[in-house]
Each structure stands twice: as structure tokens, then as C-alpha cells.
Design a protein around this motif. Structure first.
Motif, PDB file in Angstrom:
ATOM      1  N   SER A  37       0.829  -1.082  -0.003  1.00 56.47           N
ATOM      2  CA  SER A  37      -0.046  -0.140   0.045  1.00 56.47           C
ATOM      3  C   SER A  37       0.876   1.343  -0.002  1.00 56.47           C
ATOM      4  O   SER A  37       1.966   1.274   0.305  1.00 56.47           O
ATOM      5  CB  SER A  37      -0.870  -0.085   1.282  1.00 56.47           C
ATOM      6  OG  SER A  37      -1.861  -0.930   1.331  1.00 56.47           O
ATOM      7  N   PRO A  38       0.277   2.528  -0.587  1.00 58.18           N
ATOM      8  CA  PRO A  38       1.120   3.612   0.066  1.00 58.18           C
ATOM      9  C   PRO A  38       1.363   3.718   1.322  1.00 58.18           C
ATOM     10  O   PRO A  38       0.402   3.504   2.263  1.00 58.18           O
ATOM     11  CB  PRO A  38      -0.043   4.809  -0.477  1.00 58.18           C
ATOM     12  CG  PRO A  38      -0.858   4.174  -1.512  1.00 58.18           C
ATOM     13  CD  PRO A  38      -1.022   2.511  -0.914  1.00 58.18           C
ATOM     14  N   VAL A 118       4.040   0.381  -7.787  1.00 61.63           N
ATOM     15  CA  VAL A 118       3.123   1.602  -7.305  1.00 61.63           C
ATOM     16  C   VAL A 118       2.449   1.334  -6.109  1.00 61.63           C
ATOM     17  O   VAL A 118       2.190  -0.089  -6.125  1.00 61.63           O
ATOM     18  CB  VAL A 118       2.266   1.801  -8.645  1.00 61.63           C
ATOM     19  CG1 VAL A 118       1.274   2.960  -7.991  1.00 61.63           C
ATOM     20  CG2 VAL A 118       2.871   2.444  -9.809  1.00 61.63           C
ATOM     21  N   GLY A 119       2.335   2.211  -5.301  1.00 56.09           N
ATOM     22  CA  GLY A 119       1.743   1.803  -4.001  1.00 56.09           C
ATOM     23  C   GLY A 119       0.313   1.362  -4.194  1.00 56.09           C
ATOM     24  O   GLY A 119      -0.454   2.171  -4.312  1.00 56.09           O
ATOM     25  N   ASN A 120      -0.063   0.115  -4.076  1.00 55.86           N
ATOM     26  CA  ASN A 120      -1.479  -0.499  -4.537  1.00 55.86           C
ATOM     27  C   ASN A 120      -1.454  -1.891  -4.134  1.00 55.86           C
ATOM     28  O   ASN A 120      -0.443  -2.483  -4.483  1.00 55.86           O
ATOM     29  CB  ASN A 120      -1.483  -0.278  -5.787  1.00 55.86           C
ATOM     30  CG  ASN A 120      -2.825  -0.261  -6.396  1.00 55.86           C
ATOM     31  OD1 ASN A 120      -3.567  -1.286  -6.211  1.00 55.86           O
ATOM     32  ND2 ASN A 120      -3.564   0.771  -6.851  1.00 55.86           N
TER      33      ASN A 120
ATOM     34  N   SER B  37      -6.278   4.865   1.023  1.00 60.36           N
ATOM     35  CA  SER B  37      -5.419   3.889   0.962  1.00 60.36           C
ATOM     36  C   SER B  37      -6.251   2.541   1.791  1.00 60.36           C
ATOM     37  O   SER B  37      -6.933   3.000   2.611  1.00 60.36           O
ATOM     38  CB  SER B  37      -3.903   4.013   1.542  1.00 60.36           C
ATOM     39  OG  SER B  37      -3.172   4.916   0.743  1.00 60.36           O
ATOM     40  N   LYS B 146       2.546  11.962   0.500  1.00 59.42           N
ATOM     41  CA  LYS B 146       1.638  11.242  -0.395  1.00 59.42           C
ATOM     42  C   LYS B 146       0.995  12.122  -1.374  1.00 59.42           C
ATOM     43  O   LYS B 146       0.708  11.894  -2.285  1.00 59.42           O
ATOM     44  CB  LYS B 146       0.526  10.287   0.670  1.00 59.42           C
ATOM     45  CG  LYS B 146       1.224   9.165   1.261  1.00 59.42           C
ATOM     46  CD  LYS B 146       1.745   8.210   0.215  1.00 59.42           C
ATOM     47  CE  LYS B 146       2.466   7.445   0.772  1.00 59.42           C
ATOM     48  NZ  LYS B 146       3.865   7.838   1.463  1.00 59.42           N
ATOM     49  N   TYR B 150       0.569  10.753  -5.116  1.00 57.95           N
ATOM     50  CA  TYR B 150      -0.815  10.605  -5.609  1.00 57.95           C
ATOM     51  C   TYR B 150      -1.386  11.896  -5.613  1.00 57.95           C
ATOM     52  O   TYR B 150      -2.570  11.964  -5.255  1.00 57.95           O
ATOM     53  CB  TYR B 150      -1.440   9.574  -4.655  1.00 57.95           C
ATOM     54  CG  TYR B 150      -0.499   8.244  -4.533  1.00 57.95           C
ATOM     55  CD1 TYR B 150      -0.672   7.166  -5.371  1.00 57.95           C
ATOM     56  CD2 TYR B 150       0.274   8.140  -3.546  1.00 57.95           C
ATOM     57  CE1 TYR B 150       0.010   6.112  -5.126  1.00 57.95           C
ATOM     58  CE2 TYR B 150       1.065   7.240  -3.188  1.00 57.95           C
ATOM     59  CZ  TYR B 150       0.897   6.003  -4.036  1.00 57.95           C
ATOM     60  OH  TYR B 150       1.726   4.995  -3.918  1.00 57.95           O
TER      61      TYR B 150
END
Lengths: 217, 217
Positions: A37-38, A118-120, B37, B146, B150
Motif C-alpha cells: 500500500s501507499p 506503485v503503492g497499491n 488507501s 503522499k 498521488y
């Protein structure tokens, strides 16, 4: 609908992934795809991993982000080659982006390429990049229920890092619930508890990765 | 490639979103789409928001998750109607899923529907669900950088909730850097600092939302 649309993209991606995999096998370079995750501490974990392994291995990093280059700058500040990929809006890296990064790296003199996806917790799971292993990081503040909610990434990971374990007293993280759910989804994956920014618990994880790298050399 | 593939999906989604919007306008129901998130505290924030507003408004919740129904069970335990949508693998909700949820809710007797989108800072941003407002939650442990990484979701949000502010001493969260980046991306959006599980700071956020709901009644 989802399946029909994704199929041609995935097929093309997988062809390029096979080509990436062949290239790295020839060069004896190990590629690690890091999913999380981010804000779970991907970059901090990568920095701690670099510190643990840089005496034995030559390392480069590929940083995937929607935007910005803050992560690759942190890596470069440690004297490690880093390629930044900005996906624009895409929520995952694909094989062609990775190939373009390989083209600018000195593969003949590398042992390990760490790919920070990528943060996901969703999109990157389905995309083979030609890596040797996908691993994932969950951080304690995200909660113990994440395996139930994002089973795909827990199943895709060959190892699971539980980061920020020093903050467990601050959050109501149920360790038994977490390990129970992970054991149901992916009993073969080791779980490494670390605190990347405090450099705690990194040795066991780094040794697991070092064994994997040595095996292809 | 990304754009060509997404266009037809987005066009169909936007048609259905317009239909959803017209239906809720007729029923005088306010729909709030909550983006964040995994593990940022969406469900906790929604529970705290419900507590703050349930005396004045009739509320229902639509829970979007890849898998599981743990969140909707938490909502139902508070005596609030909740519809669980499991997307299977999709990283965001779409208008047709929302419409099917509306079909099982008693719209004539509701004032507010809170939609908890799939935990993801990327995919849900582009999908209009016919909501009255998108808001986002960032939690302190995710880090102050962040907004740089994002930007899309910070620009799409009409309000930004900074959650878990009670943990700020534990993390190196740079409040000035965060507010600076948010101010550059979306100067009009108010930022509400809360700790949802400790029910701190929820009043100002709830009052902002209550004003928006009253305006359509």
C-alpha cells in the motif's frame, strides 16, 4: 467485462515479461518486485535491505510512482543506481516500463534489481514483470484484517514483510488473526517482522533474499 | 494505450453515474464517496461520522471491497443499513455496482449514503459514481509525502481528512510539508485532522458534511 478487457493487455505484458526474464537470467541478475500500500514503508524497507546486502551484491532500484521522484532521490542519496518510472496515472508497473529501465542499467555489473511497484494492493498483483519473486509489505497501522480484504496480493507474494512492528502497542493489531489469515491464504510464505526505519528484524529477511540471489548466480 | 482502453468504460460509467445522480436528486439523498488507501481508517471514520450525524440524518453505507464483508458487518453492528459490494478483483467501484446497491436501499427514507470505495489511492479517482462529493482520508502513518505521489486523488477530493493524528509523535510526519503540498494541489479543500477510533476532531468534519446534506434537502 473486466476479464475481456484485460486479456489482451495481460497477454502482451506476459510476452514482454518472458523476454525480461530471459535477459536477466542470461545476465544472472535477480529481480525482486515489491508490492504494498501507499505509506507502508516500501522505500524504507528497500533502503534497509540495501544496507544489509550491499557488501555482497551490486544493487540497483527501479522506482514506480504515479508522479514525483522523491523515492528515487532517497535511493540515489545512498549511492545506489535508481531509475524512476512515473506511470502518469496507471496503478501498476508493466513489463515494457521495466524493460526501458533495464536498458539504462548496467546489467553486466548487477546482482539484484529491486522494483518498487506503485503503492497499491490490487493492480500490481496480476502483472508479471519477469521478476524472480514478488514479495509484499504490510505495515502494522494498516490493520490485521488486510489479508481478508486483499487476498490476491497475499497469495501472489513469495514472502511477506510485516513492517512498523514497533508501533504494534499503538494500534490494535491482532497478531493471531493476521497470522491465521495469512496461513490460510499462503501457508508457504515466510513472514518477516521488521521495523525498517529502526533497522530491526531486517537480517532474517535479508538472508532469505540473499539465498535466493545466490541460487541463480 | 491506457487512454484508449479506458475511454469506452468511462463513457458508459459516466452515463450510469448521471442516472444515479438524477435518482438521488429526486429522492433528496446525499451520496458521499470516500477514497483512501487500505488501512487508513475508512471504516472507523465512517463509524465516527455516523455517530456524529445519526440523530439528524437517516444514513446507509455501501461497502466496496475486493473480498470479504468484515466492514459491512461492523456497520450493521451499529444498526445502520449496509450493502457489501465485492468487486472480485477490480480496484474501484463503478456506477452500475452502486445502482444495484441503491436498488436494495430504502431511498425514500434516507438522507445520506456513504460509499466506502475500495482501498486504493489511484483507480477510484477517475470513476464518477454519481456522488455529491468525493472526499479522501490520509492517515498519518502513510507519510506526509503522499500528496506528491498521488496528486490525482488529492485534487479530486472536496475535503481531506487526516486520520490517526494521535500517532503523529510516533511517525516523522512533517505537517508543514503535508499542508504545503495539499495547498498547491487543492487550495479549496478543507483539511480535517481527526482520530477516528478515539473520536477526536470529528465534529468539524461532521459539520462540514451536515451543511452539504442540508443544502440539498
Amino acid at each position: 467485462m473486466q476479464v475481456e478487457i484485460n486479456q489482451p493487455i495481460l497477454a502482451k505484458n506476459d510476452e514482454l515479461a518472458a523476454s525480461n526474464r530471459a535477459l536477466l537470467a542470461e545476465k544472472k541478475v535477480f529481480a525482486l518486485d515489491v508490492l504494498a500500500s501507499p505509506g507502508s514503508g516500501k522505500t524504507s524497507t528497500i533502503l534497509a535491505t540495501i544496507e544489509a546486502l550491499r557488501d555482497e551484491f551490486n544493487i540497483a532500484v527501479i522506482e514506480g510512482d504515479i508522479a514525483s521522484s522523491v523515492d528515487s532521490e532517497k535511493i540515489k542519496a545512498q549511492g545506489i543506481a535508481a531509475v524512476q518510472i512515473n506511470t502518469g496515472g496507471a496503478c501498476h508497473l508493466e513489463s515494457d516500463m521495466i524493460r526501458r529501465a533495464y536498458d539504462v542499467l548496467d546489467l553486466d555489473n548487477l546482482d539484484l534489481i529491486i522494483i518498487e511497484n506503485v503503492g497499491n494492493l490490487v493492480c500490481p498483483t496480476d502483472f508479471d514483470l519477469g521478476e524472480n519473486a514478488k514479495i509484499m509489505i504490510l505495515s502494522v497501522p494498516e490493520g490485521d484484517d488486510k489479508p481478508l480484504k486483499y487476498p490476491g496480493v497475499f497469495q501472489a507474494a513469495e514472502a511477506i514483510i510485516l513492517n512498523k512492528v514497533d508501533t504494534m502497542p499503538v494500534f490494535n493489531f491482532d497478531r493471531d488473526a493476521f497470522y491465521g489469515a495469512v496461513g490460510d491464504l499462503n501457508p508457504a510464505a515466510p513472514v518477516f517482522e521488521i521495523s525498517a526505519t529502526k533497522n530491526q528484524g531486517v537480517e532474517a529477511w535479508a538472508e532469505w533474499l540473499a539465498d535466493r540471489i545466490r541460487a541463480i548466480q
